[in-house]
Design a protein around this motif. Structure first.
Motif, PDB file in Angstrom:
ATOM      1  N   GLY A   1      38.979  26.023 -51.659  1.00  0.00           N
ATOM      2  CA  GLY A   1      40.010  26.621 -50.818  1.00  0.00           C
ATOM      3  C   GLY A   1      41.087  27.319 -51.614  1.00  0.00           C
ATOM      4  N   TYR A   2      40.772  27.731 -52.823  1.00  0.00           N
ATOM      5  CA  TYR A   2      41.717  28.419 -53.711  1.00  0.00           C
ATOM      6  C   TYR A   2      42.931  27.544 -54.026  1.00  0.00           C
ATOM      7  N   ASN A   3      42.681  26.245 -54.143  1.00  0.00           N
ATOM      8  CA  ASN A   3      43.742  25.295 -54.457  1.00  0.00           C
ATOM      9  C   ASN A   3      43.325  24.410 -55.626  1.00  0.00           C
ATOM     10  N   CYS A   4      44.320  23.976 -56.412  1.00  0.00           N
ATOM     11  CA  CYS A   4      44.096  22.949 -57.430  1.00  0.00           C
ATOM     12  C   CYS A   4      43.667  21.676 -56.726  1.00  0.00           C
ATOM     13  N   MET A   5      42.600  21.049 -57.202  1.00  0.00           N
ATOM     14  CA  MET A   5      42.068  19.863 -56.546  1.00  0.00           C
ATOM     15  C   MET A   5      42.968  18.643 -56.717  1.00  0.00           C
ATOM     16  N   VAL A   6      43.889  18.670 -57.677  1.00  0.00           N
ATOM     17  CA  VAL A   6      44.769  17.528 -57.920  1.00  0.00           C
ATOM     18  C   VAL A   6      46.120  17.711 -57.248  1.00  0.00           C
ATOM     19  N   THR A   7      46.750  18.860 -57.472  1.00  0.00           N
ATOM     20  CA  THR A   7      48.120  19.072 -56.983  1.00  0.00           C
ATOM     21  C   THR A   7      48.184  19.785 -55.637  1.00  0.00           C
ATOM     22  N   GLY A   8      47.099  20.489 -55.261  1.00  0.00           N
ATOM     23  CA  GLY A   8      47.138  21.286 -54.046  1.00  0.00           C
ATOM     24  C   GLY A   8      47.830  22.621 -54.219  1.00  0.00           C
ATOM     25  N   LEU A   9      48.294  22.930 -55.436  1.00  0.00           N
ATOM     26  CA  LEU A   9      48.922  24.230 -55.686  1.00  0.00           C
ATOM     27  C   LEU A   9      47.922  25.350 -55.444  1.00  0.00           C
ATOM     28  N   HIS A  10      48.381  26.462 -54.890  1.00  0.00           N
ATOM     29  CA  HIS A  10      47.516  27.583 -54.587  1.00  0.00           C
ATOM     30  C   HIS A  10      47.248  28.399 -55.854  1.00  0.00           C
ATOM     31  N   ASP A  11      46.060  28.956 -55.926  1.00  0.00           N
ATOM     32  CA  ASP A  11      45.730  29.822 -57.050  1.00  0.00           C
ATOM     33  C   ASP A  11      46.603  31.076 -57.003  1.00  0.00           C
ATOM     34  N   LYS A  12      47.273  31.353 -58.111  1.00  0.00           N
ATOM     35  CA  LYS A  12      48.251  32.447 -58.132  1.00  0.00           C
ATOM     36  C   LYS A  12      47.595  33.799 -57.873  1.00  0.00           C
ATOM     37  N   GLY A  13      46.404  34.008 -58.455  1.00  0.00           N
ATOM     38  CA  GLY A  13      45.717  35.282 -58.256  1.00  0.00           C
ATOM     39  C   GLY A  13      45.401  35.543 -56.797  1.00  0.00           C
ATOM     40  N   LYS A  14      44.886  34.514 -56.111  1.00  0.00           N
ATOM     41  CA  LYS A  14      44.565  34.669 -54.693  1.00  0.00           C
ATOM     42  C   LYS A  14      45.836  34.822 -53.867  1.00  0.00           C
ATOM     43  N   TYR A  15      46.885  34.098 -54.239  1.00  0.00           N
ATOM     44  CA  TYR A  15      48.148  34.160 -53.500  1.00  0.00           C
ATOM     45  C   TYR A  15      48.703  35.586 -53.511  1.00  0.00           C
ATOM     46  N   ILE A  16      48.634  36.226 -54.679  1.00  0.00           N
ATOM     47  CA  ILE A  16      49.152  37.594 -54.801  1.00  0.00           C
ATOM     48  C   ILE A  16      48.331  38.569 -53.966  1.00  0.00           C
ATOM     49  N   GLN A  17      47.028  38.322 -53.867  1.00  0.00           N
ATOM     50  CA  GLN A  17      46.149  39.223 -53.107  1.00  0.00           C
ATOM     51  C   GLN A  17      46.436  39.184 -51.609  1.00  0.00           C
ATOM     52  N   LEU A  18      46.888  38.058 -51.103  1.00  0.00           N
ATOM     53  CA  LEU A  18      47.046  37.890 -49.659  1.00  0.00           C
ATOM     54  C   LEU A  18      48.340  38.530 -49.156  1.00  0.00           C
ATOM     55  N   THR A  19      48.284  39.029 -47.951  1.00  0.00           N
ATOM     56  CA  THR A  19      49.491  39.524 -47.298  1.00  0.00           C
ATOM     57  C   THR A  19      50.305  38.329 -46.801  1.00  0.00           C
TER      58      THR A  19
END
Length: 246
Positions: free
Chosen positions: A146-164
C-alpha cells in the motif's frame, strides 16, 4: 517528523514458557538456558545464554524448537558447550542479517546434526514469480504494502509526491512521508561467490552450515528458494522507511 524507534534494551529471559508435562524437552532445555543466564560471569556468557533461550522461544516452526532443544540438551549443562552452540547460531544465522558484512566466520561444528529427509516437517516452499531485479522488487513490494512502511506506516515519499491532494485525501493519507527501501530479509549476498566445486572452500563451507541451520531452525531451503533472481521474491522483502532499514 517521524518518531525514530528507541534502541532495544537488553532483555533477560522470561520465565519458562514451556509445559513440563507436555513439552518436557523444551522445558528442560529452557531451564538450562535460565541456569546458564544466572551463572553467567561476563557479558559474553550472558549474551550466549539469552541467545539460546530466545532461539528456543522464537523458532518459527515446531521442529525448529525441538532441534534447538536437542542441541541444548546435548550440552548436558556444560557452559562451554552451550557458549559454543550459541556462537554457532550467532555466526551462521544472526550475523547473516548484519548490515556491514565482514570476514566469513570460521566454520564451527556441533555433534547434533539435523536430519533434512522429512520435508513434511516444514512449511511448503511455494515459489511465487520473482521480480528480476531490486528495482522491480521495490515497485512490486510498494504496491503490495500500500505504498507504506510496514513498520511505521509512513507513506512512501515518491508515491506521495505523485498523488494529487484529492488522491491523498481519498487514501486517507496525512503529510507524514519518507523515502522507503525494499529491504531483503535474506540479503542478495547469501548465495553469491560460492565455490560449489570446491567443497572445502571457507565461504562454501560456511554457507552450507548456514543453510542447514536455517532449514533446521525455520524450514527455509535457502539455496533452492532464494537462488538467483528468486532472492527478489516478495516474501523475502519488506518495504521500510530508510531510518527503520538502518
Amino acid at each position: 517528523m517521524a518518531t525514530i524507534p528507541a534502541v532495544p534494551q537488553k532483555q533477560p529471559l522470561p520465565l519458562n514458557p514451556f509445559d513440563e508435562q507436555d513439552q518436557p524437552d523444551l522445558h528442560d532445555a529452557y531451564d538450562q538456558c535460565l541456569a546458564s543466564e544466572r551463572e553467567a560471569g561476563s557479558e559474553q556468557e550472558l549474551m550466549c545464554a539469552r541467545c539460546l533461550g530466545y532461539f528456543l522461544i522464537e523458532a518459527p516452526v515446531v521442529h525448529g524448537q525441538h532441534t534447538v532443544a536437542k542441541d541444548i540438551l546435548l550440552c548436558n549443562g556444560d557452559k562451554r558447550a552451550m557458549d559454543h552452540l550459541a556462537q554457532l547460531y550467532i555466526n551462521h544465522i544472526i550475523l547473516l542479517f548484519r548490515q556491514n558484512k565482514g570476514k566469513t566466520p570460521a566454520p564451527s561444528y556441533h555433534p547434533s546434526r539435523p536430519s533434512f529427509d522429512d520435508n513434511s516437517l516444514f512449511y511448503s516452499a511455494t515459489i511465487e514469480p520473482a521480480p528480476q531485479d531490486h528495482r522491480a522488487a521495490k515497485l512490486a513490494a510498494l504496491e503490495r504494502d500500500g505504498y507504506n512502511c510496514m513498520v511505521t506506516g509512513l507513506h512512501d515519499k515518491g508515491k506521495y509526491i505523485q498523488l494529487t491532494p484529492a488522491d491523498r485525501a481519498a487514501r486517507g493519507w496525512n503529510r507524514l512521508s519518507m523515502k522507503t527501501n525494499f529491504c531483503h530479509i535474506f540479503p542478495p549476498s547469501t548465495n553469491w561467490e560460492l565455490e560449489l566445486n570446491e567443497p572445502n572452500h571457507p565461504k562454501t563451507t560456511h554457507a552450507e552450515h548456514m543453510w542447514n541451520l536455517i532449514y533446521a531452525f525455520g524450514g527455509i531451503q535457502v539455496l533452492d528458494e532464494l537462488n538467483g533472481d528468486s532472492i527478489h521474491r516478495l516474501s523475502n522483502g519488506l518495504t521500510l522507511a530508510i531510518h527503520v532499514h538502518d
